[in-house]
Design an enzyme around this catalytic site. Structure first.
Site, PDB file in Angstrom:
ATOM      1  N   GLU A   1     -20.008 -63.981 -17.327  1.00 23.62           N
ATOM      2  CA  GLU A   1     -19.460 -62.633 -17.410  1.00 23.62           C
ATOM      3  C   GLU A   1     -18.086 -62.616 -18.075  1.00 23.62           C
ATOM      4  OE1 GLU A   1     -18.729 -58.714 -14.533  1.00 23.62           O
ATOM      5  OE2 GLU A   1     -19.316 -60.652 -13.664  1.00 23.62           O
TER       6      GLU A   1
ATOM      7  N   ARG B   1     -25.948 -76.219 -15.244  1.00 29.45           N
ATOM      8  CA  ARG B   1     -25.859 -75.008 -14.435  1.00 29.45           C
ATOM      9  C   ARG B   1     -24.575 -74.263 -14.798  1.00 29.45           C
ATOM     10  NH1 ARG B   1     -30.348 -75.277 -14.019  1.00 29.45           N
ATOM     11  NH2 ARG B   1     -31.728 -75.336 -12.203  1.00 29.45           N
TER      12      ARG B   1
ATOM     13  N   HIS C   1     -32.686 -69.682 -21.518  1.00 25.32           N
ATOM     14  CA  HIS C   1     -32.776 -70.947 -20.775  1.00 25.32           C
ATOM     15  C   HIS C   1     -33.975 -71.756 -21.288  1.00 25.32           C
ATOM     16  CE1 HIS C   1     -31.589 -73.554 -17.538  1.00 25.32           C
ATOM     17  NE2 HIS C   1     -32.797 -73.533 -17.011  1.00 25.32           N
TER      18      HIS C   1
END
Length: 547
Positions: A385, A356, A398
């Site tokens: 970011e 994650r 993913h």
């Protein structure tokens, strides 16, 4: 049968008088090719068969004997053959009408009662959907296509909203390991277990980690992009020049071999244990860390071929690569890799995060790269970011579970987990309920009561005292708890006279009860009929309206 029927027909006086003789030599006109029968002599009637014999297979048949015997009972034999033909036709019609959507009738084994209704979000692999017995389970992506309100939800990546979960829903299962797209906390408060499929995609993720190791150690992606975006453009598509540049520019993309290097694996569950074994197979040294390692996971590890540490800092100090395989738990694994951890790591450490995004502190990584404290790559299938434009970051879609095999395995495991819970009350692989397994009591009437209640002192005593006051004999029970949720499974000696009334009164007398469900002999009696005897205290009005 056709040959015998023709003998009987030709032997019958009425038949021979009214029906012309059949010459099978003409059969090739119907088939468009020379028939096996048409290559033989034309068939002769009984009146011409006095001195004729025929061979059927290896047997020699005297046609005159057959005709003589047939003359006395031809009508009976023809009637028998007619009956056989009629039965064959009826069987064919039955097989035809039980295909397609009607097949559920035969697959139910005669069951014609209510079904468990499962609503799906996303496209679920057919391998999983085929696990549900048709008719006993109805599965659809639209509620209007279900025969009643949904009793369970099956999904993959859909961001489930609380408003999408009706009071009739007993369980939610995700085809995959992560459950960040499900409001797990709210579902626990409503007494709804949330299941996942740990390990079903483990091999797929492990293979992606191996790919990540190679991307981190060699300039594979950078080199491929250089050829496509620089060499091909600058050399204007001229093959000889491109070939020369490819050979010349390889020096810009040197790397390191992973053999003999040390990989630290954080989390040694289904995926982590596979990564450990794969790394060993590649000649790497392995250091593992997992403070909550289960017995089953421990058995999957290679023993003394790896080193296990109890202090995460010990792993940070020695690792050339770090691969993360822990769930995201706010306040526990949030920013597990932070500025402090990075200061302990080797400067050229490469971090692989296929778990994650929130587990790694992107701003701390960026600060390390900007100050030259860190030089290794960060490989992940989650964007960050702070690192978006940093050349050290290689971010992939993913892809961890995006293989046909992983999707099939996850869907099949999800279906089996869901059926086990709906039919027996068994809980495995839940992220908000405790594991609960109770084999049926040998003397049970088939009446099983499952109860979800708040995990507070005295709640179980109130429940059992109430049942005792109603003359309910408990044969066996199991009570388990996990955080704020307690779950109890009780086998009763006899089926209560008024199960619904018992549930309603129990909810009033025992204030900590959240929901209760009777599981009888599923699909076989009224107590085990899907959709019946499910009491949800927090939304009883809505439930009655939906049902």
């Amino acid at each position: 049968l056709v040959l015998i029927a023709m003998v009987f027909a030709s032997a019958s006086p009425t038949a021979s008088a009214s029906r012309p003789r059949i010459d099978l030599s003409s059969s090739r006109r119907f088939t468009g090719r020379r028939s096996v029968l048409s290559s033989r002599r034309p068939f002769v009637g009984a009146s011409d068969a006095h001195h004729h014999h025929r061979r059927v297979g290896s047997r020699r048949i005297d046609v005159s004997v057959v005709a003589a015997a047939a003359a006395s009972n031809a009508d009976d034999e023809i009637a028998m053959l007619t009956k056989m033909l009629q039965l064959a036709k009826e069987r064919k019609v039955h097989e035809t009408t039980t295909t397609g959507d009607d097949q559920k009738t035969t697959s139910k084994g005669g069951y014609d009662g209510a079904s468990f209704n499962v609503k799906t979000f996303n496209a679920i692999a057919p391998t999983g959907l085929e696990k549900f017995p048709r008719g006993k389970y109805e599965v659809a992506g639209e509620e209007n296509d279900l025969p009643g309100p949904p009793m369970a939800i099956m999904l993959r990546s859909h961001k489930l909203q609380v408003s999408e979960v009706k009071p009739t829903v007993r369980a939610i299962v995700r085809c995959g390991a992560g459950t960040n797209n499900i409001p797990v906390k709210e579902m626990g408060e409503r007494g709804i277990p949330v299941f996942n499929t740990p390990g079903a995609n483990a091999n797929a993720v492990k293979e992606l980690v191996v790919c990540g190791l190679l991307l981190a150690s060699r300039g594979i992606l950078e080199g491929a992009n250089h050829v496509k975006n620089v060499i091909n453009v600058e050399e204007k598509g001229e093959h000889e020049k491109i070939a020369t540049r490819i050979e010349k520019d390889k020096a810009n993309f040197g790397g390191k071999e992973i053999q003999g290097k040390t990989i630290g694996v954080i989390g040694l569950g289904a995926i982590g244990s596979r990564v450990v074994n794969a790394a060993l197979g590649l000649g790497m040294n392995v250091v593992g860390y997992d403070p909550v390692l289960s017995v089953d996971a421990a058995l999957a590890l290679p023993g003394d071929r790896m080193v296990r540490v109890t202090d995460l800092n010990d792993l940070f100090k020695v690792s050339d690569y770090i691969s993360i395989h822990v769930p995201y738990i706010k306040g526990v694994t949030h920013h597990l890799i932070d500025a402090k951890a990075l200061q302990i790591c080797k400067p050229d450490v490469c971090i692989l995060n296929f778990a994650r995004g929130e587990i790694v502190d992107g701003e701390a990584m960026k600060a390390g790269y900007d100050s030259k404290m860190l030089t290794g790559k960060y490989i992940s299938d989650f964007t960050d970011e702070a690192l978006r434009d940093d050349p050290h970051l290689i971010v992939l879609p993913h892809l961890g579970a995006s293989t046909e095999e992983a999707e099939d395995n996850s869907a099949a495991m999800a279906a089996e987990t869901l059926m086990d819970f709906l039919e027996t009350g068994t809980i495995r692989n839940s992220v908000n309920f405790p594991t609960t397994i109770l084999a049926p009591h040998v003397n049970s009437s088939g009446a099983r009561l499952t109860i979800v209640n708040k995990n507070v002192p005295g709640a179980l005593g109130e429940i059992t005292s109430f049942l005792g006051s109603k003359g309910v004999n408990i044969l066996q029970q199991i009570n388990t708890s996990r955080d704020p949720v307690a779950y109890t499974v009780i086998d009763l000696a006899e089926i209560p006279e008024d199960p619904a009334g018992l549930q309603e009164e129990m909810a009033k007398v025992c204030p900590d009860v959240v929901s209760s469900r009777f599981i009888g002999s599923v699909f076989n009696d009224s107590l085990g009929q899907p959709g019946a005897y499910f009491y949800v205290k927090w939304a009883q009005g809505d439930l009655q309206e939906d049902d």
